[in-house]
Design a protein around this motif. Sequence first.
Motif, PDB file in Angstrom:
ATOM      1  N   MET A  17      -6.179 -10.686   4.428  1.00 31.84           N
ATOM      2  CA  MET A  17      -5.951  -9.459   3.675  1.00 31.84           C
ATOM      3  C   MET A  17      -7.038  -8.440   4.020  1.00 31.84           C
ATOM      4  O   MET A  17      -8.180  -8.805   4.312  1.00 31.84           O
ATOM      5  N   LEU A  18      -6.666  -7.165   3.941  1.00 28.23           N
ATOM      6  CA  LEU A  18      -7.579  -6.067   4.214  1.00 28.23           C
ATOM      7  C   LEU A  18      -7.711  -5.222   2.949  1.00 28.23           C
ATOM      8  O   LEU A  18      -6.719  -4.685   2.447  1.00 28.23           O
ATOM      9  N   HIS A  19      -8.927  -5.150   2.432  1.00 33.24           N
ATOM     10  CA  HIS A  19      -9.205  -4.317   1.257  1.00 33.24           C
ATOM     11  C   HIS A  19      -9.569  -2.929   1.771  1.00 33.24           C
ATOM     12  O   HIS A  19     -10.623  -2.738   2.389  1.00 33.24           O
ATOM     13  N   LYS A  31      -6.449  -0.588  -2.298  1.00 32.31           N
ATOM     14  CA  LYS A  31      -5.418  -1.643  -2.287  1.00 32.31           C
ATOM     15  C   LYS A  31      -5.764  -2.718  -1.257  1.00 32.31           C
ATOM     16  O   LYS A  31      -6.498  -2.494  -0.298  1.00 32.31           O
ATOM     17  N   TRP A  32      -5.190  -3.890  -1.473  1.00 33.06           N
ATOM     18  CA  TRP A  32      -5.256  -4.992  -0.518  1.00 33.06           C
ATOM     19  C   TRP A  32      -3.916  -5.039   0.199  1.00 33.06           C
ATOM     20  O   TRP A  32      -2.857  -5.060  -0.444  1.00 33.06           O
ATOM     21  N   ILE A  33      -3.951  -5.029   1.530  1.00 32.56           N
ATOM     22  CA  ILE A  33      -2.734  -5.078   2.344  1.00 32.56           C
ATOM     23  C   ILE A  33      -2.986  -5.992   3.544  1.00 32.56           C
ATOM     24  O   ILE A  33      -4.086  -6.511   3.714  1.00 32.56           O
ATOM     25  N   GLY A  34      -1.973  -6.147   4.390  1.00 38.53           N
ATOM     26  CA  GLY A  34      -2.157  -6.847   5.660  1.00 38.53           C
ATOM     27  C   GLY A  34      -2.839  -5.912   6.652  1.00 38.53           C
ATOM     28  O   GLY A  34      -3.379  -4.874   6.278  1.00 38.53           O
ATOM     29  N   LEU A 114      -4.647  -9.479  -6.970  1.00 40.59           N
ATOM     30  CA  LEU A 114      -5.352  -8.386  -6.302  1.00 40.59           C
ATOM     31  C   LEU A 114      -4.671  -7.048  -6.602  1.00 40.59           C
ATOM     32  O   LEU A 114      -3.479  -7.017  -6.931  1.00 40.59           O
ATOM     33  N   PRO A 115      -5.401  -5.936  -6.455  1.00 36.05           N
ATOM     34  CA  PRO A 115      -4.754  -4.623  -6.570  1.00 36.05           C
ATOM     35  C   PRO A 115      -3.827  -4.407  -5.360  1.00 36.05           C
ATOM     36  O   PRO A 115      -4.297  -4.212  -4.247  1.00 36.05           O
ATOM     37  N   ARG A 121       4.445  -6.602  -3.585  1.00 31.57           N
ATOM     38  CA  ARG A 121       4.712  -7.858  -4.288  1.00 31.57           C
ATOM     39  C   ARG A 121       6.128  -8.356  -3.970  1.00 31.57           C
ATOM     40  O   ARG A 121       6.361  -9.555  -3.860  1.00 31.57           O
ATOM     41  N   ILE A 122       7.052  -7.410  -3.810  1.00 29.25           N
ATOM     42  CA  ILE A 122       8.432  -7.790  -3.483  1.00 29.25           C
ATOM     43  C   ILE A 122       8.489  -8.400  -2.089  1.00 29.25           C
ATOM     44  O   ILE A 122       9.018  -9.494  -1.897  1.00 29.25           O
ATOM     45  N   PHE A 123       7.944  -7.700  -1.094  1.00 33.27           N
ATOM     46  CA  PHE A 123       8.095  -8.251   0.258  1.00 33.27           C
ATOM     47  C   PHE A 123       7.206  -9.461   0.501  1.00 33.27           C
ATOM     48  O   PHE A 123       7.574 -10.348   1.272  1.00 33.27           O
ATOM     49  N   LEU A 124       6.082  -9.567  -0.179  1.00 32.75           N
ATOM     50  CA  LEU A 124       5.279 -10.795  -0.053  1.00 32.75           C
ATOM     51  C   LEU A 124       6.045 -11.993  -0.619  1.00 32.75           C
ATOM     52  O   LEU A 124       5.992 -13.093  -0.063  1.00 32.75           O
TER      53      LEU A 124
END
Length: 157
Positions: A17-19, A31-34, A114-115, A121-124
């Motif tokens: 994850m990338l904050h 936000k935390w994302i890929g 995580l934020p 949240r749907i696609f994860l």
Amino acid sequence: MKNTTLCYLEQDGGWLMLHRVKKQQDENAGKWIGVGGKFEEGESPDECLCREVREETGLRLTRWACRGIVTFVSDRWPTEYMHLYTADGWEGTLAENCPEGDLAWVKKEKVPALPLWEGDRIFLRLLEEAHPFFSLKLVYEGDHLIRAVLDGKELPR
């Protein structure tokens, strides 16, 4: 409209994850994302994916899968088509410094705390459920998800 890639590297029950805490004027700030980013002229989705992962993580992907296309519509930002990937093969050593933010391996069960963007949240969840290749449209007003359409069907709100 812009085209982007986003990848979730998988290892030992976790996602890389990338904050997003380092860029000015970042629509993903806090936000935390890929990992991933915008296409360069003439790039295919796979070429963009591999370049962006290498730039942000120092890793060279050796095995990945395109899992879906996510269309983001926002009242603040241009429409975005995101090519969503997962990867479980790479070479190299994880970079200690990423120009976009802080990288961390996070156990999948801890990611929901995580934020995150609500639509992420749907696609994860779809990734975790091994949902076949999907098309997901996410419509935002500000930071609030107001509509989600999966494979042409409205998701309940």
